[in-house]
Motif scaffolding. Structure first.
Motif, PDB file in Angstrom:
ATOM      1  N   ASN A 168       6.727   6.617  -6.887  1.00 52.53           N
ATOM      2  CA  ASN A 168       5.580   6.018  -6.199  1.00 52.53           C
ATOM      3  C   ASN A 168       4.872   4.992  -7.086  1.00 52.53           C
ATOM      4  O   ASN A 168       4.453   3.931  -6.612  1.00 52.53           O
ATOM      5  N   GLU A 202       6.240   3.288  -9.507  1.00 48.80           N
ATOM      6  CA  GLU A 202       7.107   2.112  -9.618  1.00 48.80           C
ATOM      7  C   GLU A 202       6.953   1.208  -8.397  1.00 48.80           C
ATOM      8  O   GLU A 202       6.889  -0.022  -8.517  1.00 48.80           O
ATOM      9  N   GLN A 203       6.854   1.805  -7.230  1.00 56.51           N
ATOM     10  CA  GLN A 203       6.666   1.012  -6.007  1.00 56.51           C
ATOM     11  C   GLN A 203       5.344   0.257  -6.046  1.00 56.51           C
ATOM     12  O   GLN A 203       5.271  -0.906  -5.647  1.00 56.51           O
ATOM     13  N   ARG A 204       4.289   0.916  -6.543  1.00 58.19           N
ATOM     14  CA  ARG A 204       2.988   0.242  -6.638  1.00 58.19           C
ATOM     15  C   ARG A 204       3.046  -0.951  -7.584  1.00 58.19           C
ATOM     16  O   ARG A 204       2.584  -2.054  -7.251  1.00 58.19           O
ATOM     17  N   GLU A 235       5.719  -2.608  -8.675  1.00 60.67           N
ATOM     18  CA  GLU A 235       6.636  -3.664  -8.227  1.00 60.67           C
ATOM     19  C   GLU A 235       6.036  -4.474  -7.078  1.00 60.67           C
ATOM     20  O   GLU A 235       6.309  -5.674  -6.949  1.00 60.67           O
ATOM     21  N   ALA A 236       5.195  -3.835  -6.266  1.00 68.83           N
ATOM     22  CA  ALA A 236       4.496  -4.589  -5.215  1.00 68.83           C
ATOM     23  C   ALA A 236       3.562  -5.622  -5.852  1.00 68.83           C
ATOM     24  O   ALA A 236       3.429  -6.744  -5.340  1.00 68.83           O
ATOM     25  N   TRP A 237       2.933  -5.260  -6.968  1.00 65.18           N
ATOM     26  CA  TRP A 237       2.088  -6.231  -7.680  1.00 65.18           C
ATOM     27  C   TRP A 237       2.939  -7.390  -8.170  1.00 65.18           C
ATOM     28  O   TRP A 237       2.550  -8.556  -8.027  1.00 65.18           O
ATOM     29  N   TRP A 238       4.079  -7.092  -8.749  1.00 63.72           N
ATOM     30  CA  TRP A 238       4.936  -8.159  -9.261  1.00 63.72           C
ATOM     31  C   TRP A 238       5.438  -9.067  -8.149  1.00 63.72           C
ATOM     32  O   TRP A 238       5.499 -10.291  -8.310  1.00 63.72           O
ATOM     33  N   ASP A 239       5.775  -8.496  -7.018  1.00 63.20           N
ATOM     34  CA  ASP A 239       6.224  -9.324  -5.888  1.00 63.20           C
ATOM     35  C   ASP A 239       5.121 -10.263  -5.422  1.00 63.20           C
ATOM     36  O   ASP A 239       5.390 -11.383  -4.975  1.00 63.20           O
ATOM     37  N   ALA A 240       3.869  -9.811  -5.541  1.00 68.92           N
ATOM     38  CA  ALA A 240       2.745 -10.627  -5.088  1.00 68.92           C
ATOM     39  C   ALA A 240       2.353 -11.702  -6.094  1.00 68.92           C
ATOM     40  O   ALA A 240       1.707 -12.680  -5.716  1.00 68.92           O
ATOM     41  N   ARG A 277      14.605  -8.212 -11.499  1.00 72.63           N
ATOM     42  CA  ARG A 277      14.767  -6.757 -11.526  1.00 72.63           C
ATOM     43  C   ARG A 277      16.163  -6.349 -11.961  1.00 72.63           C
ATOM     44  O   ARG A 277      16.371  -5.236 -12.462  1.00 72.63           O
TER      45      ARG A 277
END
Length: 657
Positions: free
Chosen positions: A246, A248-250, A252-257, A266
């Motif tokens: 969970n 990691e998902q949080r 990585e969502a920041w990095w995508d943004a 990645r």
């Protein structure tokens, strides 16, 4: 995390007299907070706890010096016992003993007196040996009626029943007192000299930490801002694989943004990725100082990769990855599995690694590091980096790493994980305060706030919540709380303006004012604008002692110095009335008081101020539109307004009536 050890016992044979007793019953023991030289709180029922064989009957006694207090009970099914002796007056030294089934344990030189709990960040942790005039203070420290205990640092995901390590209560002496909290010791020394009772200090502090880490989960979770974070901390204890996924998902969502190349990069964490064409670097500090031209002025993301070969035995035993400090934000993978991430440059990265992640043979460690406008990179020394094993080995990582620059991202920050010290939620409470439940205290002293200056409004609520939480935890609903208000630190102000430190001081004052069992120690005059750790701790401790005299000991004395009570305008003048001046206001080195401001909306200007008894008069300062007055409203205010007993006036901002 809580750990339970299950021991398989053989079936017991039936004899003529029934079930026989175990051949080798374990001797009972005390909880780790108890040791020789401990101090127990007087005039309160004394709770003692520890371990013994499950269900074992036992007897607890405190004896010596003309008293003999005894109580009996038995250990629970979990092998834990908790017994309560009646309250006792000041006395000692005593022997504290527990016996069960022919076995026993004893502690010597136990005193009954007053116990102070001291906590906070680095300025409470700050040791006597580093304080002003330490040489004289340590050499004069011999006092067998003053003892101290430093709680070992421990960040825990769940509330713990025990301290991380057995306690070591120490008697104040020239060869010991240097290790004590300076603020806590100087407070205790002052009070002990005045009241003549044995005093014990328990210091549970951790430099750089935020207040959120020191509040129990049930209380902190009640604030909606922290509900999800507290739940995530608990989940990491119960289901670490799910919690890490969970997280990691949080992240990585920041990095995508924020990074358009995040998706493609990645692939660089994968153990099978071919990094043969990446250059090498031996990180020993900021990447800006590495001598590599591309890094010289680079602020953004860079990737680092290395490998380590492990034998089958090493892979089975490997349980952590130690990287030292990383500046500033990292995500770290071992063989493609995320094992951690940090957000504070000076904190060592020491990531637990689940069993099975390390393999026999080649293992790949990959880091994505965001500088955040700071130095950037793995800033420690190569010798500090390695794979740690269960038996204490450190298997070194190669000094040289492969690296590749990513996207420039100047000034970006990644929110830390809720379990990351120093900004963790509830984990310091879990590891360092929860195990003390049952101990009673005369007072609690708190010196913290430097790490929360960015959110003063929230801090007011959190400080009030923490005081309520500790009182509930220790079963003392009126436990006196003494709060050290932040001193001055940072650049001196030449014009009126915004001040995060002034706002944090206001938050501390407001939380204290709203609490009938709290008091504030003002320290504006003993800060150091060049050092966040001012060394003049003696004065801070003595001001806490002054507050304790009023709040905890009921003396007829004001807890501190002058406080503004009201601001009004009389014609063209503004008049500020003060309380607790203890004989009138005084100004040092001038017949004017400096640091006063009048504000029209958000625009403030300095005002001439003179003293008249218990009042300060801002001559001719009133004009239409002036709505507020401020005093000492700066990170490092220069002040000269004191009460008659040499205590500084408290900073404030106040609406004009």
């Amino acid at each position: 995390m809580n750990k339970t050890t299950f021991i398989a016992l053989p079936l017991l044979a039936l004899g003529a007299a029934g079930l026989s007793a175990p051949a080798h019953a374990a001797a009972p023991g005390f909880a780790r907070v108890f040791s020789d030289h401990a101090v127990l709180q007087r005039d309160q029922p004394i709770t003692i706890w520890g371990t013994a064989d499950a269900g074992r009957a036992l007897t607890l006694s405190l004896s010596g010096g003309g008293i003999a207090s005894r109580v009996s009970g038995k250990a629970g099914p979990d092998g834990k016992w908790r017994l309560q002796l009646p309250k006792l007056p000041t006395g000692g030294p005593y022997t504290l003993s527990v016996s069960a089934g022919g076995g026993s344990a004893s502690l010597q030189d136990i005193m009954v007196g007053d116990v102070y709990l001291c906590s906070g960040q680095s300025n409470m942790e700050f040791a006597v040996r580093a304080s002003t005039n330490a040489w004289c203070n340590t050499n004069a420290a011999g006092n067998d009626r003053l003892r101290f205990l430093n709680v070992e640092k421990h960040s825990a995901l769940l509330p713990q029943d025990e301290l991380k390590q057995p306690a070591a209560w120490k008697v104040a002496a020239p060869d010991t007192i240097g290790d004590a909290s300076a603020v806590c010791y100087y407070m205790a020394r002052t009070l002990q000299q005045r009241h003549g009772v044995p005093v014990g200090l328990i210091n549970a502090s951790w430099g750089g930490t935020t207040i959120q880490g020191w509040i129990g989960g049930a209380s902190l979770r009640g604030l909606t801002t922290y509900t999800a974070g507290v739940d995530a901390v608990k989940q990491l204890a119960i289901n670490p694989a799910r919690a890490m996924k969970n997280e990691e998902q949080r992240v990585e969502a920041w990095w995508d943004a924020h990074d358009p190349a995040a998706g493609a990069q990645r692939a660089w964490k994968a153990p099978g990725f071919d990094d043969a064409d990446w250059p090498t670097l031996t990180p020993t500090g900021s990447w800006k100082d590495s001598g590599i031209a591309a890094f010289r002025d680079f602020d953004g993301v860079a990737w680092f990769r290395t490998t380590v070969d492990l034998t089958e035995a090493q892979a089975k035993s490997a349980n952590a990855l130690q990287l030292g400090p990383v500046e500033t934000y990292d995500s770290t993978w071992v063989n493609g599995v995320r094992v951690g991430g940090g957000a504070t440059g000076w904190m060592w990265r020491d990531y637990p690694v689940p069993q099975g992640v390390f393999k026999a043979g080649r293992n790949v460690v990959a880091l994505r590091v965001l500088s955040g406008g700071q130095a950037g990179g793995l800033t420690g020394q190569p010798a500090t980096r390695g794979v740690r094993t269960a038996d204490g080995q450190l298997i070194p990582l190669a000094a040289a790493w492969k690296y590749r620059l990513g996207t420039p991202l100047k000034g970006q920050t990644v929110a830390p994980s809720p379990w990351d010290v120093p900004t963790s939620f509830t984990t310091l409470y879990n590891g360092m305060l929860a195990p003390l439940a049952g101990y009673k205290f005369k007072l609690a002293a708190w010196y913290q706030g430097e790490s929360n200056t960015g959110a003063p409004g929230e801090y007011r609520e959190l400080l009030a919540l923490m005081m309520r939480d500790w009182r509930r935890h220790f079963g003392q609903p009126e436990l006196p709380f003494l709060v050290v208000q932040l001193p001055g630190y940072g650049a001196a102000a030449k014009t009126p303006g915004h001040s995060g430190w002034a706002e944090l001081r206001e938050a501390e004052a407001q939380a204290v004012q709203a609490d009938a069992h709290a008091a504030l120690a003002v320290t504006l005059d003993v800060g150091d604008r060049f050092d966040i750790h001012p060394t003049q701790k003696t004065v801070v401790g003595e001001r806490l002692a002054r507050a304790a005299r009023a709040l905890a000991y009921g003396e007829a004395v004001t807890p501190g110095g002058p406080e503004a009570a009201a601001a009004t305008h009389e014609g063209g003048d503004i008049v500020i009335a003060f309380k607790n001046t203890n004989g009138g206001l005084a100004t040092y080195s001038s017949d004017k008081a400096i640091g006063f401001e009048v504000c029209t909306g958000e625009v403030c200007k300095y005002a001439d101020a003179s003293v008249a008894g218990d009042r300060v008069i801002l001559k001719g300062a009133y004009a239409p539109g002036v709505t507020r007055v401020r005093y000492a409203w700066a990170d490092t205010p220069f002040i000269n307004l004191f009460g008659a007993d040499d205590l500084p006036a408290a900073p404030f901002r106040m609406e004009l009536k």
